[in-house]
Design a protein around this motif. Structure first.
Motif, PDB file in Angstrom:
ATOM      1  N   UNK A 163       0.895  -1.207  -0.212  1.00 54.94           N
ATOM      2  CA  UNK A 163      -0.193  -0.112   0.168  1.00 54.94           C
ATOM      3  C   UNK A 163       0.858   1.296  -0.092  1.00 54.94           C
ATOM      4  N   UNK A 164       0.437   2.514  -0.381  1.00 51.58           N
ATOM      5  CA  UNK A 164       0.954   3.507  -0.214  1.00 51.58           C
ATOM      6  C   UNK A 164       1.469   4.190   1.099  1.00 51.58           C
ATOM      7  N   UNK A 165       0.971   3.580   2.110  1.00 52.55           N
ATOM      8  CA  UNK A 165       1.463   4.002   3.601  1.00 52.55           C
ATOM      9  C   UNK A 165       2.703   3.240   3.557  1.00 52.55           C
ATOM     10  N   UNK A 166       2.909   2.090   3.134  1.00 58.37           N
ATOM     11  CA  UNK A 166       4.088   1.467   3.242  1.00 58.37           C
ATOM     12  C   UNK A 166       5.193   2.127   2.477  1.00 58.37           C
ATOM     13  N   UNK A 167       4.799   2.731   1.182  1.00 60.06           N
ATOM     14  CA  UNK A 167       5.888   3.073   0.474  1.00 60.06           C
ATOM     15  C   UNK A 167       6.472   4.463   1.096  1.00 60.06           C
ATOM     16  N   UNK A 168       5.312   5.426   1.629  1.00 58.19           N
ATOM     17  CA  UNK A 168       6.227   6.602   2.296  1.00 58.19           C
ATOM     18  C   UNK A 168       6.927   6.357   3.682  1.00 58.19           C
ATOM     19  N   UNK A 169       6.418   5.222   4.393  1.00 52.99           N
ATOM     20  CA  UNK A 169       7.084   4.710   5.668  1.00 52.99           C
ATOM     21  C   UNK A 169       8.482   4.268   5.372  1.00 52.99           C
ATOM     22  N   UNK A 170       8.542   3.702   4.074  1.00 59.09           N
ATOM     23  CA  UNK A 170      10.001   3.186   3.830  1.00 59.09           C
ATOM     24  C   UNK A 170      10.826   4.417   3.435  1.00 59.09           C
ATOM     25  N   UNK A 171      10.205   5.187   2.698  1.00 55.71           N
ATOM     26  CA  UNK A 171      11.193   6.584   2.580  1.00 55.71           C
ATOM     27  C   UNK A 171      11.579   7.217   3.938  1.00 55.71           C
ATOM     28  N   UNK A 172      10.353   7.414   4.782  1.00 51.67           N
ATOM     29  CA  UNK A 172      10.736   7.707   6.032  1.00 51.67           C
ATOM     30  C   UNK A 172      11.578   7.210   6.888  1.00 51.67           C
ATOM     31  N   UNK A 173      11.752   5.844   7.024  1.00 58.04           N
ATOM     32  CA  UNK A 173      12.522   5.143   7.608  1.00 58.04           C
ATOM     33  C   UNK A 173      13.970   4.918   7.262  1.00 58.04           C
ATOM     34  N   UNK A 174      14.028   5.479   5.864  1.00 58.46           N
ATOM     35  CA  UNK A 174      15.591   5.283   5.113  1.00 58.46           C
ATOM     36  C   UNK A 174      15.422   3.830   4.594  1.00 58.46           C
ATOM     37  N   UNK A 175      14.585   3.031   4.567  1.00 53.92           N
ATOM     38  CA  UNK A 175      14.598   1.655   3.902  1.00 53.92           C
ATOM     39  C   UNK A 175      14.662   1.969   2.441  1.00 53.92           C
ATOM     40  N   UNK A 176      14.265   3.100   2.015  1.00 56.39           N
ATOM     41  CA  UNK A 176      14.286   3.422   0.687  1.00 56.39           C
ATOM     42  C   UNK A 176      14.599   4.628   0.330  1.00 56.39           C
ATOM     43  N   UNK A 177      15.315   5.182  -0.705  1.00 52.37           N
ATOM     44  CA  UNK A 177      15.782   6.361  -1.016  1.00 52.37           C
ATOM     45  C   UNK A 177      14.728   7.269  -1.536  1.00 52.37           C
ATOM     46  N   UNK A 178      13.597   6.914  -2.206  1.00 50.49           N
ATOM     47  CA  UNK A 178      12.556   7.511  -2.775  1.00 50.49           C
ATOM     48  C   UNK A 178      11.355   6.459  -2.958  1.00 50.49           C
ATOM     49  N   UNK A 179      10.041   7.251  -2.902  1.00 49.86           N
ATOM     50  CA  UNK A 179       8.825   6.361  -3.225  1.00 49.86           C
ATOM     51  C   UNK A 179       7.928   6.999  -4.149  1.00 49.86           C
TER      52      UNK A 179
END
Length: 693
Positions: A163-179
């Motif tokens: 889901x989109x929440x997980x996308x932005x969470x990954x960016x916020x938690x530095x698990x991803x560089x962008x979403x």
């Protein structure tokens, strides 16, 4: 024994009435977390912009909705397996169109946007090289984003989320560089997750309601009709919901200086839009004035000749206006897309009330401009009627039900005479005709103390009549002959008699489109009106019977028509092909007829069989049209007679030149009378017979 009898009675009842006992009257709605477009509240109900529209239509249609929440992937799976009836917020694509059905009307334009952590160095698409990018699995933006990376030769590592929440969470938690998320979700939640939008935006798409393929045609039709009407009314729940969900979805920021320049450009473009419309109107008025002067100068003894010339000139005039209107509509749609998009973005970032008010004014004017271009396109577009048999009374019932909110506090009277036969016509064009005339009547009676509308249906002399009469402001006598002209209106700034309520405006293309639709059906429309005392529109349409009458059969028998021939009938409209097949295969014709619903089937049948004549529709579904079939036939057989059946204006122009080159073809415009159809086929067969001798 008594108990056994009761058991069998209950069993018999259940077998005979399974629908009543087991029917599920609820419409199952698939929803997922995509706020503010659609989401689930704490009570399990659907919320968001799409839910507002759906709840409104459900109330109008008396539907009972059951929301079925899940992840995006679960919703898609349920849609494919026919476990839900409607899925909210689905982007249209060619690939998805092969899997699901969509509403014709889209609700919003969305796009994908790349979000990063605050202070990130990712500013452009090339900056994601070697980076981890969170995406929603099977999201339409996911696929396009990967395609863009591939086209630039950029290597990045996509991380699929549910889901989109997980996308932005990954960016916020530095698990991803962008979403990658859609713009509405990003604007709603970027502040919550402390992420920032980059300058990377892509994939503008239109979002719709989606349905299992081949199912729920009635649901699709109802939603399309309601959405279309809501979008045309700037005070409807559609625009109220837009304000509700999208006016405060981003944090308040400083008002950017560039918006002033955007406002200047937008204002200039809006002025250009209406100046273009004014130029078009003046062209039509000048051309009509020239035509009128020419007609007056003729002598009374040449009345019939004058009438013929008038019709020819009118066709040329409308063709000219159509060309101008079509080009203007195309250009203005591009302009309006830029205006609406930039105004919407400016509204989201603006905090100054006065500037917000100005931007809102511009946005509302683009809505009016959109409606204007929509009517321009409808006027300019050469759309052949898609005909089927239906009862005119049922169509009136449908339109009145759709417009019941507009008809509140209006006395509505129906006078439907019995015995009205089925009408063969394009249902959409007839509905559009009813809506346009009724809207005019509603506008005309707004200032009346006792507003009243009377609708009559009856048949007479092989014609079906529809009358819509109101007790409104009426039309001044000097304007009666102009009301069907493109761009002509007496509303808004042209309401010099103050007959309409303030705020009621018209594009001037509603009745022009109505006249065009009726002409395409070989019908007539006229108006009776007296200023201050009301208006009556009278529409008459020809009756096309479903088979030859006894009198027609007797007449054809006396002519000793050709019979027992082999004919290939190429026609995709079931109602028309049923009638044509019936009259060709029954006495006195008794032909052997093969049916082809599309161009490919027609080519296959012609390749494998021998025919004496081809009855060929020009507009066919798919990529192979009637002209393609004709060229294929002529590549094999140069002399077999071909009867083109079409009302397409573009084709009517090309058939003239084609008939000069090929003496074995003929044309019949839709809709046609059955006897006329049989006669022209017989004439073609007779011509070949004489040539053979």
């Amino acid at each position: 024994m008594k108990n056994l009898s009761i058991f069998f009675l209950l069993l018999l009842f259940q077998c005979n009435f399974p629908v009543i006992l087991h029917a599920d009257s609820k419409i199952k709605i698939g929803i997922y977390d995509n706020e503010p477009l659609i989401f689930v509240d704490k009570n399990g109900r659907g919320k968001g912009f799409f839910a507002d529209i759906l709840e409104y239509v459900a109330a109008e249609e008396e539907w009972e909705l059951e929301y079925v929440p899940g992840t995006w992937q679960q919703c898609l799976s349920r849609l494919e397996n026919n476990q839900i009836d409607i899925l909210c917020v689905v982007a249209f694509s060619r690939a998805r169109d092969k899997l699901y059905d969509f509403t014709r009307e889209n609700l919003l334009t969305n796009w994908g946007q790349l979000y990063t952590s605050i202070g990130s160095e990712i500013k452009t698409i090339t900056d994601v090289a070697g980076k981890k990018v969170a995406v929603l699995k099977n999201d339409v933006h996911h696929g396009i984003f990967v395609h863009i990376l591939d086209s630039f030769g950029i290597k990045a590592q996509p991380i699929e989320m549910d889901n989109y929440h997980s996308v932005l969470e990954a960016v916020a938690n530095n698990q991803a560089d962008a979403g990658v998320v859609n713009r509405f979700f990003g604007m709603k939640y970027s502040n919550k997750y402390h992420v920032d939008k980059s300058g990377v935006i892509f994939n503008p798409i239109k979002i719709h309601f989606a349905f299992p393929e081949g199912e729920n045609k009635n649901l699709i039709s109802s939603l399309d009709k309601h959405i279309s009407l809501l979008k045309e009314n700037e005070y409807s729940v559609y625009y109220k919901s837009l304000d509700k969900w999208f006016s405060t979805v981003s944090p308040i920021r400083a008002f950017p200086a560039w918006v002033k320049w955007v406002l200047i450009i937008i204002s200039g473009l809006v002025i250009l839009l209406f100046l273009g419309n004014l130029i078009l109107r003046n062209q039509v008025i000048a051309r009509t004035r020239d035509l009128t002067s020419e007609l007056i100068s003729r002598k009374q003894a040449e009345k019939e000749k004058i009438q013929a010339q008038k019709i020819a000139e009118e066709q040329k005039k409308l063709a000219l206006v159509g060309q101008v209107a079509g080009k203007m509509a195309h250009d203005f749609n591009n302009i309006l897309g830029i205006i609406m998009g930039n105004t919407e973005i400016a509204l989201l970032d603006c905090k100054e009330p006065e500037v917000q008010k100005t931007l809102r004014l511009v946005f509302n004017q683009t809505i009016r401009g959109k409606n204007l271009t929509k009517n321009l396109v409808a006027f300019a577009k050469d759309q052949e009627p898609k005909q089927e048999f239906f009862r005119i009374n049922e169509k009136v019932d449908l339109v009145l039900d759709l417009m019941k909110k507009d008809l509140e506090e209006i006395e509505l009277k129906r006078e439907d005479k019995p015995g009205v036969p089925d009408l063969l016509a394009d249902t959409g064009m007839i509905e559009h005709t009813l809506v346009n005339i009724l809207h005019n009547s509603i506008h005309a009676i707004k200032t009346k103390e006792h507003p009243k509308i009377i609708i009559r249906t009856y048949s007479m002399d092989d014609k079906i009549y529809l009358e819509i009469q109101d007790n409104g402001c009426g039309i001044p006598k000097e304007h009666l002959e102009h009301i069907f002209e493109p761009s002509f209106t007496l509303k808004g700034s042209r309401d010099v008699t103050r007959s309409y309520e303030t705020g009621i405006k018209g594009t001037g293309y509603g009745l022009a489109n109505v006249k065009k639709y009726i002409d395409q059906h070989k019908g007539q429309i006229r108006v009776e009106s007296e200023f201050g005392s009301g208006t009556k529109f009278i529409v008459s349409l020809p009756v096309v019977k479903k088979e030859l009458t006894p009198g027609e059969k007797k007449e054809l028998i006396s002519l000793k028509i050709k019979s027992n021939k082999s004919i290939l009938l190429v026609e995709d409209e079931q109602s028309i092909s049923d009638v044509q097949y019936r009259i060709l295969t029954q006495a006195p014709c008794n032909h052997k007829v093969d049916l082809a619903p599309n161009g490919q089937v027609a080519k296959d049948l012609f390749k494998d069989n021998k025919y004496d004549l081809i009855s060929l529709d020009y507009i066919l579904p798919g990529k192979i049209n009637g002209m393609d079939v004709y060229n294929y036939i002529r590549g094999i057989n140069k002399t077999i007679p071909v009867l083109f059946c079409s009302g397409n204006i573009e084709f009517l122009e090309s058939i003239k030149e084609l008939k000069q080159k090929d003496t074995h073809i003929e044309h019949l415009s839709k809709p046609s009378q059955n006897k006329e159809y049989v006669n022209i086929i017989n004439n073609l067969l007779e011509t070949i017979s004489v040539a053979g001798k």
